[in-house]
Scaffold this active site. Structure first.
Site, PDB file in Angstrom:
ATOM      1  N   TYR A 171      37.609 -31.169 -69.986  1.00 32.03           N
ATOM      2  CA  TYR A 171      37.725 -32.194 -70.725  1.00 32.03           C
ATOM      3  C   TYR A 171      37.790 -32.325 -71.601  1.00 32.03           C
ATOM      4  O   TYR A 171      38.560 -33.614 -72.403  1.00 32.03           O
ATOM      5  CB  TYR A 171      36.202 -32.986 -69.385  1.00 32.03           C
ATOM      6  CG  TYR A 171      36.395 -34.924 -69.944  1.00 32.03           C
ATOM      7  CD1 TYR A 171      37.015 -35.605 -69.009  1.00 32.03           C
ATOM      8  CD2 TYR A 171      36.093 -35.350 -70.704  1.00 32.03           C
ATOM      9  CE1 TYR A 171      37.151 -36.895 -69.456  1.00 32.03           C
ATOM     10  CE2 TYR A 171      35.304 -36.975 -70.780  1.00 32.03           C
ATOM     11  CZ  TYR A 171      36.684 -37.330 -69.867  1.00 32.03           C
ATOM     12  OH  TYR A 171      36.226 -39.159 -70.297  1.00 32.03           O
ATOM     13  N   ALA A 173      39.156 -30.243 -74.070  1.00 31.28           N
ATOM     14  CA  ALA A 173      40.002 -29.593 -74.108  1.00 31.28           C
ATOM     15  C   ALA A 173      41.308 -30.839 -74.561  1.00 31.28           C
ATOM     16  O   ALA A 173      42.168 -30.661 -74.635  1.00 31.28           O
ATOM     17  CB  ALA A 173      40.742 -28.497 -73.529  1.00 31.28           C
ATOM     18  N   ILE A 204      30.731 -45.423 -71.457  1.00 30.80           N
ATOM     19  CA  ILE A 204      30.933 -46.808 -70.766  1.00 30.80           C
ATOM     20  C   ILE A 204      30.087 -46.428 -69.917  1.00 30.80           C
ATOM     21  O   ILE A 204      30.496 -45.862 -68.644  1.00 30.80           O
ATOM     22  CB  ILE A 204      32.403 -46.935 -70.834  1.00 30.80           C
ATOM     23  CG1 ILE A 204      32.953 -46.919 -71.772  1.00 30.80           C
ATOM     24  CG2 ILE A 204      32.674 -48.460 -70.739  1.00 30.80           C
ATOM     25  CD1 ILE A 204      32.357 -47.830 -73.544  1.00 30.80           C
TER      26      ILE A 204
HETATM   27  N1  LIG Z   1      33.417 -44.073 -68.454  1.00 25.14           N
HETATM   28  C1  LIG Z   1      33.228 -43.544 -69.616  1.00 25.14           C
HETATM   29  O1  LIG Z   1      31.622 -43.946 -70.428  1.00 25.14           O
HETATM   30  C2  LIG Z   1      34.544 -42.409 -70.406  1.00 25.14           C
HETATM   31  C3  LIG Z   1      34.352 -42.347 -71.730  1.00 25.14           C
HETATM   32  C4  LIG Z   1      35.489 -41.788 -72.361  1.00 25.14           C
HETATM   33  C5  LIG Z   1      36.233 -42.044 -72.176  1.00 25.14           C
HETATM   34  N2  LIG Z   1      36.793 -42.121 -70.941  1.00 25.14           N
HETATM   35  C6  LIG Z   1      37.896 -41.963 -70.042  1.00 25.14           C
HETATM   36  O2  LIG Z   1      38.071 -43.624 -69.371  1.00 25.14           O
HETATM   37  C7  LIG Z   1      39.456 -43.532 -68.946  1.00 25.14           C
HETATM   38  C8  LIG Z   1      39.082 -44.127 -67.249  1.00 25.14           C
HETATM   39  O3  LIG Z   1      37.574 -43.730 -67.623  1.00 25.14           O
HETATM   40  P1  LIG Z   1      36.544 -44.722 -66.311  1.00 25.14           P
HETATM   41  O4  LIG Z   1      34.939 -44.306 -67.251  1.00 25.14           O
HETATM   42  O5  LIG Z   1      36.880 -45.948 -65.648  1.00 25.14           O
HETATM   43  O6  LIG Z   1      37.379 -43.798 -64.618  1.00 25.14           O
HETATM   44  P2  LIG Z   1      36.803 -43.928 -62.923  1.00 25.14           P
HETATM   45  O7  LIG Z   1      35.978 -45.939 -63.020  1.00 25.14           O
HETATM   46  O8  LIG Z   1      36.936 -43.001 -62.541  1.00 25.14           O
HETATM   47  O9  LIG Z   1      38.607 -44.733 -63.193  1.00 25.14           O
HETATM   48  C9  LIG Z   1      39.527 -43.590 -62.881  1.00 25.14           C
HETATM   49  C10 LIG Z   1      40.315 -44.223 -62.602  1.00 25.14           C
HETATM   50  O10 LIG Z   1      41.110 -42.685 -62.754  1.00 25.14           O
HETATM   51  C11 LIG Z   1      42.344 -43.533 -61.728  1.00 25.14           C
HETATM   52  N3  LIG Z   1      43.001 -41.723 -61.859  1.00 25.14           N
HETATM   53  C12 LIG Z   1      42.525 -40.480 -61.855  1.00 25.14           C
HETATM   54  N4  LIG Z   1      42.988 -39.872 -61.133  1.00 25.14           N
HETATM   55  C13 LIG Z   1      44.090 -40.358 -61.329  1.00 25.14           C
HETATM   56  C14 LIG Z   1      45.230 -39.213 -61.045  1.00 25.14           C
HETATM   57  N5  LIG Z   1      46.010 -38.044 -61.065  1.00 25.14           N
HETATM   58  N6  LIG Z   1      46.427 -40.094 -61.223  1.00 25.14           N
HETATM   59  C15 LIG Z   1      46.797 -41.573 -61.332  1.00 25.14           C
HETATM   60  N7  LIG Z   1      45.084 -41.807 -61.518  1.00 25.14           N
HETATM   61  C16 LIG Z   1      44.094 -41.596 -61.633  1.00 25.14           C
HETATM   62  C17 LIG Z   1      41.371 -43.924 -60.822  1.00 25.14           C
HETATM   63  O11 LIG Z   1      42.351 -44.164 -58.786  1.00 25.14           O
HETATM   64  P3  LIG Z   1      42.002 -43.534 -58.463  1.00 25.14           P
HETATM   65  O12 LIG Z   1      40.795 -43.701 -57.651  1.00 25.14           O
HETATM   66  O13 LIG Z   1      42.478 -45.014 -57.573  1.00 25.14           O
HETATM   67  O14 LIG Z   1      42.806 -43.195 -57.995  1.00 25.14           O
HETATM   68  C18 LIG Z   1      40.810 -44.821 -61.568  1.00 25.14           C
HETATM   69  O15 LIG Z   1      41.288 -45.962 -61.611  1.00 25.14           O
HETATM   70  C19 LIG Z   1      39.532 -41.817 -68.170  1.00 25.14           C
HETATM   71  O16 LIG Z   1      40.890 -41.484 -68.885  1.00 25.14           O
HETATM   72  C20 LIG Z   1      38.032 -41.333 -69.003  1.00 25.14           C
HETATM   73  O17 LIG Z   1      38.209 -39.853 -69.691  1.00 25.14           O
HETATM   74  C21 LIG Z   1      35.252 -43.027 -69.777  1.00 25.14           C
END
Ligand SMILES: NC(=O)c1ccc[n+]([C@@H]2O[C@H](COP(=O)([O-])OP(=O)(O)OC[C@H]3O[C@@H](n4cnc5c(N)ncnc54)[C@H](OP(=O)(O)O)[C@@H]3O)[C@@H](O)[C@H]2O)c1
Length: 263
Positions: A171, A173, A204
């Site tokens: 992640y 990387a 988040i």
């Molecule tokens: N939450 C945190 O603390 C945090 C912190 C730093 C960065 N981030 C980043 O923020 C972004 C969103 O995270 P989140 O926390 O909102 O995650 P989440 O609640 O797990 O949601 C992930 C989203 O990505 C979609 N997804 C996953 N794999 C996919 C693929 N191969 N193709 C298309 N869509 C895909 C999922 O859609 P479906 O399941 O409907 O396919 C879902 O809409 C990510 O890049 C994550 O690394 C999150």
């Protein structure tokens, strides 16, 4: 695209001059969490929005919920790790809706383990979705942005991309790589009116972090000066700012949204 009843203009009523009227945005992974909040804020700012998820039922349902407060939103099935599918799907959407002006690379997954135990397939899955997916989407939309001489590519990275994190080599990387990709896109397309920036969230409150053990969440909380996990809307505000004309002279940057966890 879905329209709210009684509002054929497709724009949420009562909010004039919100800055992104007429812009078409692609938000990968908009079915829940941060991507969903980003899509909502883009709609409120007047953009037309396409969200993606891995299955069409989930994506369509999320889009229907998003348009309840107005705007035009479509949900499509698109696995961003599948390079050819990304090119074809974007091509088809642009034929119908016109060129994308805003891309938000938000889709992301985790497959955590320490390096010693991390499986090759877990490395590949995370790099394919979180990093190659961003390259695939950027490549698919760049030509249309160049023709408009206006574009915004915003990638959601992570605080850990710059810090490292135990159990997240894949992640980290991918997120560090996405920031490098951002700086390169910024240099390659700056003269065409296209900016590329990253938003790096701290921790988040979404499904991704709810999957963590309570002890790990408590440990992290102790490192956040604001003493709370962020909300998806905290990240969405930063993304919408970078998508706006207000941010026209900002490119190649990483904007941290982390409650002071990293300064
Ligand atoms: N939450 C945190 O603390 C945090 C912190 C730093 C960065 N981030 C980043 O923020 C972004 C969103 O995270 P989140 O926390 O909102 O995650 P989440 O609640 O797990 O949601 C992930 C989203 O990505 C979609 N997804 C996953 N794999 C996919 C693929 N191969 N193709 C298309 N869509 C895909 C999922 O859609 P479906 O399941 O409907 O396919 C879902 O809409 C990510 O890049 C994550 O690394 C999150």
């Amino acid at each position: 695209m879905s329209h709210p009843a009684g509002n054929p203009s497709g724009h949420p009523s009562g909010r004039a001059g919100r800055g992104l009227e007429g812009r078409l945005a692609l938000v990968t992974g908009g079915t829940r969490g941060i991507g969903n909040a980003i899509a909502r804020r883009l709609l409120e700012a007047g953009a037309r929005v396409v969200i993606t998820g891995r299955d069409s039922a989930g994506a369509e349902k999320a889009a229907q919920e998003l348009v309840q407060s107005g705007g035009e939103c479509r949900g499509v099935a698109l696995d961003v790790s599948r390079f050819d599918d990304v090119q074809e799907t974007v091509k088809g959407l642009e034929k119908e809706l016109g060129p994308f002006a805003i891309l938000v690379n938000n889709a992301g997954i985790t497959r955590d383990d320490v390096v010693m135990r991390m499986k090759e397939e877990d490395w590949d899955a995370v790099l394919s979705t979180n990093l190659k997916g961003s390259f695939a989407c950027a490549k698919a939309v760049i030509r249309g942005m160049m023709k408009q001489r206006w574009g915004r590519i915003i990638s959601v990275t992570s605080i850990v991309g710059g810090m490292g994190n135990i159990g997240q080599a894949n992640y980290v990387a991918a997120k560090a790589g996405a920031e490098g990709l951002t700086r390169t896109l910024a240099r390659e397309y700056a003269s065409r009116g296209i900016t590329a920036n990253a938003v790096a969230p701290g921790f988040i409150d979404t499904d991704m972090t709810r999957a963590m053990e309570e002890a790990a969440r408590a440990r992290l909380m102790g490192q956040i000066p604001m003493e709370r996990f962020g909300q998806p809307e905290d990240v969405a505000g930063a993304v919408v700012f970078l998508a706006s004309d207000e941010a026209a002279y900002i490119t190649g940057q990483v904007l941290h949204v982390n409650g002071g966890m990293l300064m």
